[in-house]
Design a protein around this motif. Structure first.
Motif, PDB file in Angstrom:
ATOM      1  N   PRO A   8      43.351  41.908  30.403  1.00  0.00           N
ATOM      2  CA  PRO A   8      42.589  42.624  29.370  1.00  0.00           C
ATOM      3  C   PRO A   8      41.117  42.742  29.710  1.00  0.00           C
ATOM      4  O   PRO A   8      40.438  43.612  29.155  1.00  0.00           O
ATOM      5  N   LYS A   9      40.619  41.894  30.603  1.00  0.00           N
ATOM      6  CA  LYS A   9      39.189  41.944  30.912  1.00  0.00           C
ATOM      7  C   LYS A   9      38.840  42.989  31.949  1.00  0.00           C
ATOM      8  O   LYS A   9      37.658  43.253  32.189  1.00  0.00           O
ATOM      9  N   ALA A  10      39.840  43.567  32.571  1.00  0.00           N
ATOM     10  CA  ALA A  10      39.560  44.617  33.551  1.00  0.00           C
ATOM     11  C   ALA A  10      38.989  45.841  32.837  1.00  0.00           C
ATOM     12  O   ALA A  10      39.567  46.335  31.873  1.00  0.00           O
ATOM     13  N   ARG A  11      37.842  46.303  33.302  1.00  0.00           N
ATOM     14  CA  ARG A  11      37.204  47.453  32.658  1.00  0.00           C
ATOM     15  C   ARG A  11      37.750  48.763  33.199  1.00  0.00           C
ATOM     16  O   ARG A  11      37.766  49.772  32.507  1.00  0.00           O
ATOM     17  N   ARG A  12      38.143  48.743  34.467  1.00  0.00           N
ATOM     18  CA  ARG A  12      38.670  49.953  35.090  1.00  0.00           C
ATOM     19  C   ARG A  12      40.000  49.625  35.743  1.00  0.00           C
ATOM     20  O   ARG A  12      40.247  48.495  36.126  1.00  0.00           O
ATOM     21  N   ASP A  13      40.808  50.626  35.905  1.00  0.00           N
ATOM     22  CA  ASP A  13      42.105  50.413  36.535  1.00  0.00           C
ATOM     23  C   ASP A  13      41.960  49.841  37.944  1.00  0.00           C
ATOM     24  O   ASP A  13      42.797  49.064  38.386  1.00  0.00           O
ATOM     25  N   ARG A  14      40.913  50.237  38.628  1.00  0.00           N
ATOM     26  CA  ARG A  14      40.759  49.757  40.001  1.00  0.00           C
ATOM     27  C   ARG A  14      40.552  48.251  40.049  1.00  0.00           C
ATOM     28  O   ARG A  14      40.761  47.624  41.083  1.00  0.00           O
ATOM     29  N   GLU A  15      40.145  47.633  38.930  1.00  0.00           N
ATOM     30  CA  GLU A  15      39.917  46.185  38.892  1.00  0.00           C
ATOM     31  C   GLU A  15      41.180  45.391  38.562  1.00  0.00           C
ATOM     32  O   GLU A  15      41.161  44.165  38.609  1.00  0.00           O
ATOM     33  N   LEU A  16      42.254  46.067  38.237  1.00  0.00           N
ATOM     34  CA  LEU A  16      43.453  45.362  37.787  1.00  0.00           C
ATOM     35  C   LEU A  16      43.962  44.384  38.841  1.00  0.00           C
ATOM     36  O   LEU A  16      44.390  43.284  38.514  1.00  0.00           O
ATOM     37  N   ALA A  17      43.934  44.792  40.092  1.00  0.00           N
ATOM     38  CA  ALA A  17      44.442  43.930  41.173  1.00  0.00           C
ATOM     39  C   ALA A  17      43.429  43.847  42.309  1.00  0.00           C
ATOM     40  O   ALA A  17      43.791  43.736  43.471  1.00  0.00           O
ATOM     41  N   GLN A  18      42.146  43.889  41.955  1.00  0.00           N
ATOM     42  CA  GLN A  18      41.072  43.835  42.948  1.00  0.00           C
ATOM     43  C   GLN A  18      40.595  42.403  43.087  1.00  0.00           C
ATOM     44  O   GLN A  18      39.765  41.921  42.323  1.00  0.00           O
ATOM     45  N   GLY A  19      41.118  41.700  44.087  1.00  0.00           N
ATOM     46  CA  GLY A  19      40.863  40.273  44.257  1.00  0.00           C
ATOM     47  C   GLY A  19      42.170  39.510  44.172  1.00  0.00           C
ATOM     48  O   GLY A  19      43.079  39.910  43.442  1.00  0.00           O
ATOM     49  N   PRO A  20      42.294  38.440  44.953  1.00  0.00           N
ATOM     50  CA  PRO A  20      43.577  37.739  45.069  1.00  0.00           C
ATOM     51  C   PRO A  20      44.092  37.164  43.754  1.00  0.00           C
ATOM     52  O   PRO A  20      45.286  37.279  43.456  1.00  0.00           O
ATOM     53  N   ALA A  21      43.212  36.570  42.952  1.00  0.00           N
ATOM     54  CA  ALA A  21      43.669  35.978  41.697  1.00  0.00           C
ATOM     55  C   ALA A  21      43.938  37.064  40.659  1.00  0.00           C
ATOM     56  O   ALA A  21      44.829  36.933  39.825  1.00  0.00           O
ATOM     57  N   ARG A  22      43.179  38.138  40.719  1.00  0.00           N
ATOM     58  CA  ARG A  22      43.431  39.251  39.809  1.00  0.00           C
ATOM     59  C   ARG A  22      44.788  39.879  40.113  1.00  0.00           C
ATOM     60  O   ARG A  22      45.561  40.210  39.204  1.00  0.00           O
ATOM     61  N   GLY A  30      53.371  50.785  36.310  1.00  0.00           N
ATOM     62  CA  GLY A  30      53.251  49.699  35.346  1.00  0.00           C
ATOM     63  C   GLY A  30      51.813  49.378  34.979  1.00  0.00           C
ATOM     64  O   GLY A  30      51.477  48.229  34.692  1.00  0.00           O
ATOM     65  N   VAL A  31      50.971  50.394  34.955  1.00  0.00           N
ATOM     66  CA  VAL A  31      49.555  50.172  34.649  1.00  0.00           C
ATOM     67  C   VAL A  31      49.370  49.552  33.262  1.00  0.00           C
ATOM     68  O   VAL A  31      48.537  48.659  33.069  1.00  0.00           O
ATOM     69  N   ASP A  32      50.158  49.983  32.305  1.00  0.00           N
ATOM     70  CA  ASP A  32      50.015  49.452  30.946  1.00  0.00           C
ATOM     71  C   ASP A  32      50.291  47.949  30.906  1.00  0.00           C
ATOM     72  O   ASP A  32      49.562  47.186  30.266  1.00  0.00           O
ATOM     73  N   LEU A  33      51.356  47.537  31.574  1.00  0.00           N
ATOM     74  CA  LEU A  33      51.685  46.113  31.610  1.00  0.00           C
ATOM     75  C   LEU A  33      50.601  45.331  32.340  1.00  0.00           C
ATOM     76  O   LEU A  33      50.194  44.248  31.912  1.00  0.00           O
ATOM     77  N   ALA A  34      50.104  45.886  33.423  1.00  0.00           N
ATOM     78  CA  ALA A  34      49.033  45.221  34.168  1.00  0.00           C
ATOM     79  C   ALA A  34      47.784  45.077  33.301  1.00  0.00           C
ATOM     80  O   ALA A  34      47.113  44.041  33.307  1.00  0.00           O
ATOM     81  N   ARG A  35      47.492  46.097  32.534  1.00  0.00           N
ATOM     82  CA  ARG A  35      46.319  46.035  31.649  1.00  0.00           C
ATOM     83  C   ARG A  35      46.493  44.968  30.576  1.00  0.00           C
ATOM     84  O   ARG A  35      45.547  44.275  30.206  1.00  0.00           O
TER      85      ARG A  35
END
Length: 220
Positions: free
Chosen positions: A122-136, A113-118
């Motif tokens: 929208p501010k995530a620059r890289r996929d690794r930032e999509l869920a990097q951090g508790p609020a993210r 579900g990377v597309d939905l997560a993106r």
DNA sequence: CAGTCGATTCACT
DNA sequence: GTGAATCGACTGA
């Protein structure tokens, strides 16, 4: 059709143990969020343990309140709280009902579900930032107050569940002080992460904003 | 009942 | 590296 072993939901008994046992064993597990928009799956890579009413760093430290009530509830349920006026964070409740331990999910890798997560981040620059951090992570999964208290052991029937996944081997688990926790709870090495994983958030020490009551600036 | 600040993120210098 | 954003639970009076 029988689900593959890694697709089996973790049983309630898994969570009904001391939080310091459960927390490192959650690394590598699969968190599944299903909603009308679609499904997102995250491989858990970073967590923190909060050890109940005896833990000065825990929301439960001063006893049960309306906000933290779900942490005192049965294990294997979600505790979601609102923080800094704009974010949510997700905990997995551990230990027997009546106690108040939980594991904060601090980071993960979006594996489905990377597309939905993106779209949600929208501010995530890289996929690794999509869920990097508790609020993210909570934002990517659309975890809000509405999920506070939901059962995590219901499998695909529920909006949120944890599957067995592929646990990180103990020799690849690292630990250190919890992020953003100050005071007497600061020194415990109760943050756990998967060694070398790029989705682990960067450590930030606790920074108090003010001390005590408002005071005029010290003359200098 | 008002004051304080948080288990954070993001933009900007 | 520093500070703003933004709301509500908790605290102490």
């Amino acid at each position: 059709m029988i689900a593959a072993p890694d697709r089996m939901p973790l049983a309630r008994e898994f969570f009904d143990r001391p939080v310091l046992e459960v927390a490192p064993e959650l690394l590598g597990r699969t968190l599944v969020r299903t909603s009308p928009e679609g499904t997102i799956e995250v491989r858990i890579t970073e967590v923190e343990a909060y050890a109940g009413e005896a833990d000065p760093g825990s929301h439960a430290y001063r006893g049960r309140t309306e906000r933290n009530a779900s942490m005192f509830g049965p294990p294997g349920h979600a505790y979601v709280y609102f923080i800094y006026g704009m974010w949510f964070s997700l905990n997995l409740v551990c230990g027997p009902e009546g106690t108040a331990s939980g594991v904060l999910l601090r980071g993960g890798e979006v594996i489905e579900g990377v597309d939905l997560a993106r779209a949600r981040r929208p501010k995530a620059r890289r996929d690794r930032e999509l869920a990097q951090g508790p609020a993210r992570l909570a934002t990517a999964l659309d975890v809000t107050r509405a999920l506070n208290g939901v059962d995590l052991c219901a499998g695909p029937n529920g909006p949120l569940s944890v599957l067995a996944g592929h646990p990180v081997p103990p020799d690849q688990v690292r630990s250190g002080p919890r992020t953003g926790v100050g005071g007497d709870g600061a020194h415990h090495p109760w943050r756990f992460w998967a060694d070398g994983d790029p989705t682990v958030s960067q450590y930030r020490p606790h920074v108090p904003r003010n001390r005590g009551k408002a005071r005029q600036q010290d003359g200098a």
